[in-house]
Motif scaffolding. Structure first.
Motif, PDB file in Angstrom:
ATOM      1  N   THR A   1       0.896  -1.352  -0.098  1.00  8.44           N
ATOM      2  CA  THR A   1       0.294   0.061   0.112  1.00  8.44           C
ATOM      3  C   THR A   1       0.923   1.186  -0.162  1.00  8.44           C
ATOM      4  OG1 THR A   1       0.010  -0.261   2.220  1.00  8.44           O
ATOM      5  CG2 THR A   1      -2.001  -0.993   1.018  1.00  8.44           C
ATOM      6  N   LEU A   2       0.352   2.413  -0.495  1.00  7.38           N
ATOM      7  CA  LEU A   2       0.983   3.562  -0.775  1.00  7.38           C
ATOM      8  C   LEU A   2       0.157   4.683   0.263  1.00  7.38           C
ATOM      9  CD1 LEU A   2       1.641   3.679  -4.502  1.00  7.38           C
ATOM     10  CD2 LEU A   2       3.194   2.775  -2.577  1.00  7.38           C
ATOM     11  N   ASP A   3       0.881   5.756   0.461  1.00 10.36           N
ATOM     12  CA  ASP A   3       0.343   6.709   1.413  1.00 10.36           C
ATOM     13  C   ASP A   3      -0.520   7.512   0.475  1.00 10.36           C
ATOM     14  OD1 ASP A   3       2.277   7.925   0.116  1.00 10.36           O
ATOM     15  OD2 ASP A   3       3.190   8.750   1.899  1.00 10.36           O
ATOM     16  N   ARG A   4      -1.324   7.147  -0.318  1.00 11.63           N
ATOM     17  CA  ARG A   4      -2.496   7.859  -1.132  1.00 11.63           C
ATOM     18  C   ARG A   4      -3.743   7.009  -0.927  1.00 11.63           C
ATOM     19  NH1 ARG A   4      -1.199  10.928  -5.800  1.00 11.63           N
ATOM     20  NH2 ARG A   4       0.960  11.732  -5.823  1.00 11.63           N
ATOM     21  N   LEU A   5      -4.777   7.631  -0.943  1.00 11.62           N
ATOM     22  CA  LEU A   5      -6.210   6.848  -0.631  1.00 11.62           C
ATOM     23  C   LEU A   5      -6.222   5.916  -1.650  1.00 11.62           C
ATOM     24  CD1 LEU A   5      -8.448   7.002   1.197  1.00 11.62           C
ATOM     25  CD2 LEU A   5      -9.441   8.671  -0.027  1.00 11.62           C
ATOM     26  N   HIS A   6      -6.685   4.775  -1.220  1.00  8.49           N
ATOM     27  CA  HIS A   6      -7.090   3.555  -2.053  1.00  8.49           C
ATOM     28  C   HIS A   6      -5.956   3.353  -3.146  1.00  8.49           C
ATOM     29  CE1 HIS A   6     -10.981   3.720  -0.172  1.00  8.49           C
ATOM     30  NE2 HIS A   6     -11.060   4.927  -0.331  1.00  8.49           N
ATOM     31  N   ILE A   7      -4.832   3.410  -3.023  1.00 10.98           N
ATOM     32  CA  ILE A   7      -3.673   3.051  -3.882  1.00 10.98           C
ATOM     33  C   ILE A   7      -2.743   2.240  -3.356  1.00 10.98           C
ATOM     34  CG2 ILE A   7      -1.938   3.894  -5.692  1.00 10.98           C
ATOM     35  CD1 ILE A   7      -4.719   5.157  -6.333  1.00 10.98           C
ATOM     36  N   ALA A   8      -2.542   0.963  -4.322  1.00  9.39           N
ATOM     37  CA  ALA A   8      -1.743  -0.025  -4.039  1.00  9.39           C
ATOM     38  C   ALA A   8      -0.859  -0.618  -5.302  1.00  9.39           C
ATOM     39  CB  ALA A   8      -2.384  -1.209  -3.149  1.00  9.39           C
ATOM     40  N   ILE A   9       0.187  -1.122  -4.862  1.00  7.64           N
ATOM     41  CA  ILE A   9       1.138  -1.936  -6.096  1.00  7.64           C
ATOM     42  C   ILE A   9       0.646  -3.440  -5.457  1.00  7.64           C
ATOM     43  CG2 ILE A   9       3.070  -2.756  -6.765  1.00  7.64           C
ATOM     44  CD1 ILE A   9       4.329  -0.044  -5.709  1.00  7.64           C
ATOM     45  N   HIS A  10      -0.168  -4.177  -6.578  1.00 10.24           N
ATOM     46  CA  HIS A  10      -0.632  -5.404  -6.017  1.00 10.24           C
ATOM     47  C   HIS A  10      -0.638  -6.817  -7.043  1.00 10.24           C
ATOM     48  CE1 HIS A  10      -4.648  -4.839  -7.948  1.00 10.24           C
ATOM     49  NE2 HIS A  10      -4.537  -3.565  -7.308  1.00 10.24           N
ATOM     50  N   GLY A  11      -0.793  -7.781  -6.565  1.00 12.01           N
ATOM     51  CA  GLY A  11      -0.685  -8.504  -7.758  1.00 12.01           C
ATOM     52  C   GLY A  11      -2.163  -8.752  -8.611  1.00 12.01           C
ATOM     53  N   THR A  12      -2.351  -9.882  -9.046  1.00  5.62           N
ATOM     54  CA  THR A  12      -3.969  -9.917  -9.802  1.00  5.62           C
ATOM     55  C   THR A  12      -4.541 -11.353  -9.695  1.00  5.62           C
ATOM     56  OG1 THR A  12      -4.883  -9.321 -11.868  1.00  5.62           O
ATOM     57  CG2 THR A  12      -2.644 -10.455 -11.860  1.00  5.62           C
ATOM     58  N   SER A  13      -5.646 -11.404 -10.176  1.00  4.46           N
ATOM     59  CA  SER A  13      -6.314 -12.519 -10.129  1.00  4.46           C
ATOM     60  C   SER A  13      -6.052 -13.366 -11.343  1.00  4.46           C
ATOM     61  CB  SER A  13      -7.979 -12.400 -10.050  1.00  4.46           C
ATOM     62  OG  SER A  13      -8.456 -11.734 -11.252  1.00  4.46           O
ATOM     63  N   ARG A  14      -6.416 -14.588 -11.475  1.00  3.48           N
ATOM     64  CA  ARG A  14      -6.128 -15.187 -12.805  1.00  3.48           C
ATOM     65  C   ARG A  14      -6.757 -14.698 -13.894  1.00  3.48           C
ATOM     66  NH1 ARG A  14      -6.235 -21.482 -10.804  1.00  3.48           N
ATOM     67  NH2 ARG A  14      -4.040 -21.775 -10.823  1.00  3.48           N
ATOM     68  N   LYS A  15      -8.039 -14.166 -13.548  1.00  4.67           N
ATOM     69  CA  LYS A  15      -8.717 -13.607 -14.765  1.00  4.67           C
ATOM     70  C   LYS A  15      -8.149 -12.225 -15.202  1.00  4.67           C
ATOM     71  CE  LYS A  15     -13.218 -11.304 -14.588  1.00  4.67           C
ATOM     72  NZ  LYS A  15     -14.371 -11.143 -13.930  1.00  4.67           N
ATOM     73  N   MET A  16      -7.713 -11.788 -14.575  1.00  2.00           N
ATOM     74  CA  MET A  16      -6.877 -10.247 -14.778  1.00  2.00           C
ATOM     75  C   MET A  16      -5.670 -10.202 -15.138  1.00  2.00           C
ATOM     76  SD  MET A  16      -8.643  -7.791 -12.087  1.00  2.00           S
ATOM     77  CE  MET A  16     -10.329  -7.840 -11.800  1.00  2.00           C
ATOM     78  N   ARG A  17      -4.955 -11.560 -15.358  1.00  2.00           N
ATOM     79  CA  ARG A  17      -3.346 -11.266 -15.671  1.00  2.00           C
ATOM     80  C   ARG A  17      -3.164 -10.785 -17.145  1.00  2.00           C
ATOM     81  NH1 ARG A  17       0.071 -14.989 -13.438  1.00  2.00           N
ATOM     82  NH2 ARG A  17       1.282 -15.272 -15.171  1.00  2.00           N
ATOM     83  N   ARG A  18      -4.309 -11.099 -17.992  1.00  2.00           N
ATOM     84  CA  ARG A  18      -4.166 -10.365 -19.457  1.00  2.00           C
ATOM     85  C   ARG A  18      -4.126  -8.799 -19.222  1.00  2.00           C
ATOM     86  NH1 ARG A  18      -8.458 -14.113 -20.278  1.00  2.00           N
ATOM     87  NH2 ARG A  18      -9.646 -12.558 -19.920  1.00  2.00           N
ATOM     88  N   SER A  19      -4.525  -8.208 -18.335  1.00  2.00           N
ATOM     89  CA  SER A  19      -4.358  -6.741 -18.422  1.00  2.00           C
ATOM     90  C   SER A  19      -3.021  -6.113 -17.907  1.00  2.00           C
ATOM     91  CB  SER A  19      -5.328  -6.394 -16.969  1.00  2.00           C
ATOM     92  OG  SER A  19      -4.657  -6.628 -15.784  1.00  2.00           O
ATOM     93  N   ILE A  20      -2.070  -7.019 -17.669  1.00  2.00           N
ATOM     94  CA  ILE A  20      -0.657  -6.767 -17.588  1.00  2.00           C
ATOM     95  C   ILE A  20       0.014  -5.933 -18.845  1.00  2.00           C
ATOM     96  CG2 ILE A  20       1.820  -7.160 -16.844  1.00  2.00           C
ATOM     97  CD1 ILE A  20      -0.099  -7.398 -14.376  1.00  2.00           C
ATOM     98  N   GLY A  21       0.562  -4.960 -18.831  1.00  2.00           N
ATOM     99  CA  GLY A  21       0.757  -4.153 -19.936  1.00  2.00           C
ATOM    100  C   GLY A  21      -0.260  -3.048 -20.629  1.00  2.00           C
ATOM    101  N   THR A  22      -1.240  -3.021 -19.874  1.00  2.00           N
ATOM    102  CA  THR A  22      -2.404  -2.171 -20.369  1.00  2.00           C
ATOM    103  C   THR A  22      -2.809  -0.941 -19.222  1.00  2.00           C
ATOM    104  OG1 THR A  22      -4.390  -3.359 -19.244  1.00  2.00           O
ATOM    105  CG2 THR A  22      -3.419  -4.066 -21.563  1.00  2.00           C
ATOM    106  N   ALA A  23      -3.718  -0.160 -19.417  1.00  2.00           N
ATOM    107  CA  ALA A  23      -4.177   0.979 -18.773  1.00  2.00           C
ATOM    108  C   ALA A  23      -5.594   0.231 -18.180  1.00  2.00           C
ATOM    109  CB  ALA A  23      -4.279   2.208 -19.274  1.00  2.00           C
TER     110      ALA A  23
END
Length: 189
Positions: free
Chosen positions: A137-159
């Protein structure tokens, strides 16, 4: 070639070697790395980076869809990421405020407004939990660097996110083990 040694154990003693010898040694280490860590080339890689960047810092370059963890001495580890989608972008400085293993997830109000069908909480480790294996987690509201679910792996490399930085689970686990609470984070558009 000093950086190869900084990432490997045990330490290697340096001797003067010819360019051909260095080429063979580098090729052999790359092949060995591919055998030991078959997905490392796909997911993350060691790259040259600004020598002025502080060791332990995280630099996120939105246009490159890349997160860099600065090792030091002009070297960083580059991870592929998903960045915030249009209208959810942010830039500037932050700090790591927490580290969580298999975190539960509660949709922030902006996500809940767009997806009212979501439950109020998704337990850590559940298949639909978008936080994945780790959350930094970062010191910004509701912002984190996190993993992903299996379903969302394809989103890596996108916005694709609502402000968070999304990584492959194997990458966020690697970063989680390296980063410390309080580490500086810089998001560059």
């Amino acid at each position: 070639m000093k950086w190869l040694c900084a990432l490997c154990a045990p330490r290697i003693r340096y001797r003067r070697r010819s360019a051909k010898t260095w080429s063979v040694l580098i090729l052999a280490s790359l092949i060995a790395g591919a055998v030991i860590f078959p997905d490392i080339g796909r997911a993350r890689e060691v790259v040259g980076f600004s020598p002025s960047a502080s060791a332990g810092a995280i630099i996120i370059k939105v246009r490159e869809r890349a997160l860099f963890f600065v090792v030091g001495d002009g070297v960083a580890i580059r991870y592929r990421i998903a960045v915030p989608k249009r209208g959810k972008e942010w830039a500037g400085a932050a700090h790591v405020s927490g580290k969580y293993i298999n975190p539960d997830w509660s949709p922030p109000p902006c996500v809940k407004a767009d997806h009212p069908e979501l439950p109020d909480i998704i337990p850590g480790g559940a298949p639909g939990n978008p936080m994945g294996a780790r959350a930094i987690t970062l010191d910004r509201l509701h912002i984190a660097i996190h993993g992903t679910s299996r379903k969302m792996r394809r989103s890596i490399g996108t916005a694709a996110s609502y402000g968070c930085i999304r990584m492959l689970n194997e990458d966020v686990i690697d970063l989680f083990d390296r980063v410390r609470i309080g580490a500086p984070v810089l998001m560059i558009p």
